[in-house]
Scaffold this motif. Structure first.
Motif, mmCIF file in Angstrom:
data_model
loop_
_atom_site.group_PDB
_atom_site.id
_atom_site.type_symbol
_atom_site.label_atom_id
_atom_site.label_comp_id
_atom_site.label_asym_id
_atom_site.label_seq_id
_atom_site.Cartn_x
_atom_site.Cartn_y
_atom_site.Cartn_z
ATOM 1 N N MET A 127 0.842 -1.192 0.000
ATOM 2 C CA MET A 127 0.000 0.000 0.000
ATOM 3 C C MET A 127 0.888 1.257 0.000
ATOM 4 O O MET A 127 1.857 1.339 0.749
ATOM 5 C CB MET A 127 -0.907 0.022 1.246
ATOM 6 N N VAL A 128 0.546 2.216 -0.875
ATOM 7 C CA VAL A 128 1.316 3.450 -0.947
ATOM 8 C C VAL A 128 0.886 4.365 0.186
ATOM 9 O O VAL A 128 -0.306 4.624 0.373
ATOM 10 C CB VAL A 128 1.100 4.154 -2.304
ATOM 11 N N ARG A 129 1.851 4.844 0.933
ATOM 12 C CA ARG A 129 1.542 5.733 2.051
ATOM 13 C C ARG A 129 1.416 7.166 1.559
ATOM 14 O O ARG A 129 2.330 7.702 0.938
ATOM 15 C CB ARG A 129 2.649 5.620 3.107
ATOM 16 N N ARG A 130 0.293 7.766 1.829
ATOM 17 C CA ARG A 130 0.056 9.145 1.392
ATOM 18 C C ARG A 130 0.632 10.115 2.407
ATOM 19 O O ARG A 130 0.487 9.936 3.617
ATOM 20 C CB ARG A 130 -1.445 9.408 1.219
ATOM 21 N N THR A 131 1.282 11.138 1.914
ATOM 22 C CA THR A 131 1.866 12.151 2.771
ATOM 23 C C THR A 131 0.888 13.292 2.976
ATOM 24 O O THR A 131 -0.150 13.382 2.301
ATOM 25 C CB THR A 131 3.151 12.710 2.137
ATOM 26 N N LYS A 132 1.231 14.190 3.913
ATOM 27 C CA LYS A 132 0.399 15.370 4.134
ATOM 28 C C LYS A 132 0.354 16.235 2.880
ATOM 29 O O LYS A 132 -0.680 16.841 2.566
ATOM 30 C CB LYS A 132 0.945 16.172 5.315
ATOM 31 N N ALA A 133 1.472 16.261 2.149
ATOM 32 C CA ALA A 133 1.508 17.048 0.908
ATOM 33 C C ALA A 133 0.551 16.464 -0.127
ATOM 34 O O ALA A 133 -0.146 17.202 -0.836
ATOM 35 C CB ALA A 133 2.930 17.079 0.348
ATOM 36 N N ASP A 134 0.490 15.116 -0.205
ATOM 37 C CA ASP A 134 -0.445 14.467 -1.134
ATOM 38 C C ASP A 134 -1.891 14.811 -0.762
ATOM 39 O O ASP A 134 -2.722 15.090 -1.630
ATOM 40 C CB ASP A 134 -0.263 12.956 -1.087
ATOM 41 N N ALA A 135 -2.181 14.756 0.539
ATOM 42 C CA ALA A 135 -3.525 15.046 1.017
ATOM 43 C C ALA A 135 -3.914 16.486 0.711
ATOM 44 O O ALA A 135 -5.051 16.765 0.309
ATOM 45 C CB ALA A 135 -3.619 14.781 2.512
ATOM 46 N N LEU A 136 -2.959 17.412 0.884
ATOM 47 C CA LEU A 136 -3.234 18.825 0.605
ATOM 48 C C LEU A 136 -3.481 19.037 -0.885
ATOM 49 O O LEU A 136 -4.379 19.798 -1.278
ATOM 50 C CB LEU A 136 -2.071 19.693 1.080
ATOM 51 N N THR A 137 -2.689 18.335 -1.718
ATOM 52 C CA THR A 137 -2.886 18.436 -3.163
ATOM 53 C C THR A 137 -4.266 17.945 -3.561
ATOM 54 O O THR A 137 -4.970 18.587 -4.353
ATOM 55 C CB THR A 137 -1.808 17.622 -3.905
ATOM 56 N N THR A 138 -4.674 16.808 -3.009
ATOM 57 C CA THR A 138 -5.999 16.261 -3.307
ATOM 58 C C THR A 138 -7.092 17.224 -2.865
ATOM 59 O O THR A 138 -8.071 17.454 -3.584
ATOM 60 C CB THR A 138 -6.191 14.907 -2.601
ATOM 61 N N ARG A 139 -6.929 17.792 -1.673
ATOM 62 C CA ARG A 139 -7.923 18.732 -1.158
ATOM 63 C C ARG A 139 -8.067 19.940 -2.089
ATOM 64 O O ARG A 139 -9.183 20.361 -2.407
ATOM 65 C CB ARG A 139 -7.527 19.199 0.248
ATOM 66 N N ASN A 140 -6.939 20.480 -2.540
ATOM 67 C CA ASN A 140 -6.985 21.634 -3.434
ATOM 68 C C ASN A 140 -7.594 21.272 -4.787
ATOM 69 O O ASN A 140 -8.319 22.085 -5.389
ATOM 70 C CB ASN A 140 -5.583 22.209 -3.626
ATOM 71 N N GLU A 141 -7.323 20.067 -5.273
ATOM 72 C CA GLU A 141 -7.909 19.631 -6.534
ATOM 73 C C GLU A 141 -9.424 19.489 -6.410
ATOM 74 O O GLU A 141 -10.166 19.812 -7.346
ATOM 75 C CB GLU A 141 -7.276 18.303 -6.968
ATOM 76 N N LEU A 142 -9.877 19.017 -5.267
ATOM 77 C CA LEU A 142 -11.315 18.920 -5.022
ATOM 78 C C LEU A 142 -11.951 20.303 -4.968
ATOM 79 O O LEU A 142 -13.049 20.522 -5.507
ATOM 80 C CB LEU A 142 -11.577 18.160 -3.723
ATOM 81 N N LEU A 143 -11.287 21.245 -4.312
ATOM 82 C CA LEU A 143 -11.816 22.606 -4.245
ATOM 83 C C LEU A 143 -11.879 23.238 -5.630
ATOM 84 O O LEU A 143 -12.864 23.908 -5.977
ATOM 85 C CB LEU A 143 -10.951 23.460 -3.312
ATOM 86 N N ASP A 144 -10.834 23.023 -6.440
ATOM 87 C CA ASP A 144 -10.833 23.568 -7.795
ATOM 88 C C ASP A 144 -11.967 22.968 -8.621
ATOM 89 O O ASP A 144 -12.642 23.677 -9.389
ATOM 90 C CB ASP A 144 -9.494 23.289 -8.476
ATOM 91 N N ALA A 145 -12.185 21.667 -8.456
ATOM 92 C CA ALA A 145 -13.258 21.003 -9.198
ATOM 93 C C ALA A 145 -14.624 21.517 -8.756
ATOM 94 O O ALA A 145 -15.509 21.776 -9.585
ATOM 95 C CB ALA A 145 -13.166 19.486 -8.999
ATOM 96 N N ALA A 146 -14.803 21.665 -7.446
ATOM 97 C CA ALA A 146 -16.073 22.192 -6.928
ATOM 98 C C ALA A 146 -16.309 23.607 -7.436
ATOM 99 O O ALA A 146 -17.428 23.960 -7.843
ATOM 100 C CB ALA A 146 -16.064 22.170 -5.403
ATOM 101 N N GLU A 147 -15.265 24.403 -7.425
ATOM 102 C CA GLU A 147 -15.368 25.780 -7.902
ATOM 103 C C GLU A 147 -15.837 25.815 -9.356
ATOM 104 O O GLU A 147 -16.736 26.583 -9.716
ATOM 105 C CB GLU A 147 -14.003 26.447 -7.756
ATOM 106 N N ARG A 148 -15.245 24.967 -10.195
ATOM 107 C CA ARG A 148 -15.618 24.926 -11.612
ATOM 108 C C ARG A 148 -17.063 24.472 -11.798
ATOM 109 O O ARG A 148 -17.839 25.099 -12.530
ATOM 110 C CB ARG A 148 -14.685 23.982 -12.387
ATOM 111 N N LEU A 149 -17.415 23.373 -11.136
ATOM 112 C CA LEU A 149 -18.757 22.817 -11.329
ATOM 113 C C LEU A 149 -19.845 23.711 -10.744
ATOM 114 O O LEU A 149 -20.905 23.894 -11.354
ATOM 115 C CB LEU A 149 -18.835 21.417 -10.708
ATOM 116 N N PHE A 150 -19.603 24.264 -9.564
ATOM 117 C CA PHE A 150 -20.584 25.170 -8.970
ATOM 118 C C PHE A 150 -20.789 26.389 -9.868
ATOM 119 O O PHE A 150 -21.910 26.895 -9.989
ATOM 120 C CB PHE A 150 -20.135 25.626 -7.584
#
Length: 207
Positions: A1-24
């Motif tokens: 299993m690949v261990r996710r870092t805090k940086a990976d989690a932050l990147t995912t969070r920002n990508e989700l926010l960008d996607a929400a921003e676009r779709l909304f």
């Protein structure tokens, strides 16, 4: 299993926010599901719910993403122009206008709140949070008018709260109309002209 870092989690969070921003911005808040946001960001259902409980949580995060620069600006103006309340008021307004015109995240958020968010039961908390932030800002600006009255630059018969509410109406109206067609007029030019004329009207001659 690949261990996710805090940086990976932050990147995912920002990508989700960008996607929400676009779709909304395109579909509106009510017509966008959490799963659609996850798919747009290229993540799983589990991933989006790891970061955000629901759409309200996403909206709150979008608000927080643009609030820090605004808070910093307000503090800087307060320190630099402590005894110039009308200058503080003018610069605060123009800074927000500049952000809406030039910061894609701020522009998208204002567009969502003005045009893409139906204030129905499911999204009522967004409306209440928006109102809370607006009312807090109005209270701060009222104090600036009151200080200007104490200094003698604004007449005593001017109602500080009505003055600020009317000023907010001016700026909010410009946002609403500019976002309908951003090529129709230059937002900053219109805001500077309208704001200067407004402040000139409440400033005592010779002050």
């Amino acid at each position: 299993m690949v261990r996710r870092t805090k940086a990976d989690a932050l990147t995912t969070r920002n990508e989700l926010l960008d996607a929400a921003e676009r779709l909304f911005s395109i579909r509106g808040v009510s017509n966008t599901s959490m799963m659609q946001v996850a798919e747009a960001a290229g993540v799983t259902r589990g991933a989006i719910y790891h970061h955000f409980e629901n759409k309200l949580d996403l909206i709150y995060a979008l608000m927080e993403r643009v609030s820090l620069p605004v808070d910093e600006m307000r503090d800087e103006l307060r320190k630099a122009h402590e005894n110039e309340p009308l200058h503080q008021l003018r610069e605060r307004c123009l800074h927000i206008v500049y952000q809406v015109q030039n910061d894609p995240h701020m522009q998208a958020l204002v567009n969502i709140l003005c045009h893409k968010c139906e204030y129905i039961e499911d999204t009522l908390p967004i409306h209440m949070r928006h109102l809370s932030g607006r009312n807090e800002c109005i209270d701060e600006c009222v104090k600036l008018i009151e200080l200007a009255q104490e200094q003698g630059s604004v007449a005593k018969d001017v109602d500080p709260r009505l003055t600020i509410i009317s000023m907010f109406g001016l700026i909010d109206g410009l946002f609403y109309n500019w976002l309908l067609d951003t090529d129709y007029f230059d937002l900053m030019t219109a805001a500077r002209s309208g704001l200067d004329n407004y402040l000139r009207g409440i400033t005592k001659q010779g002050a």
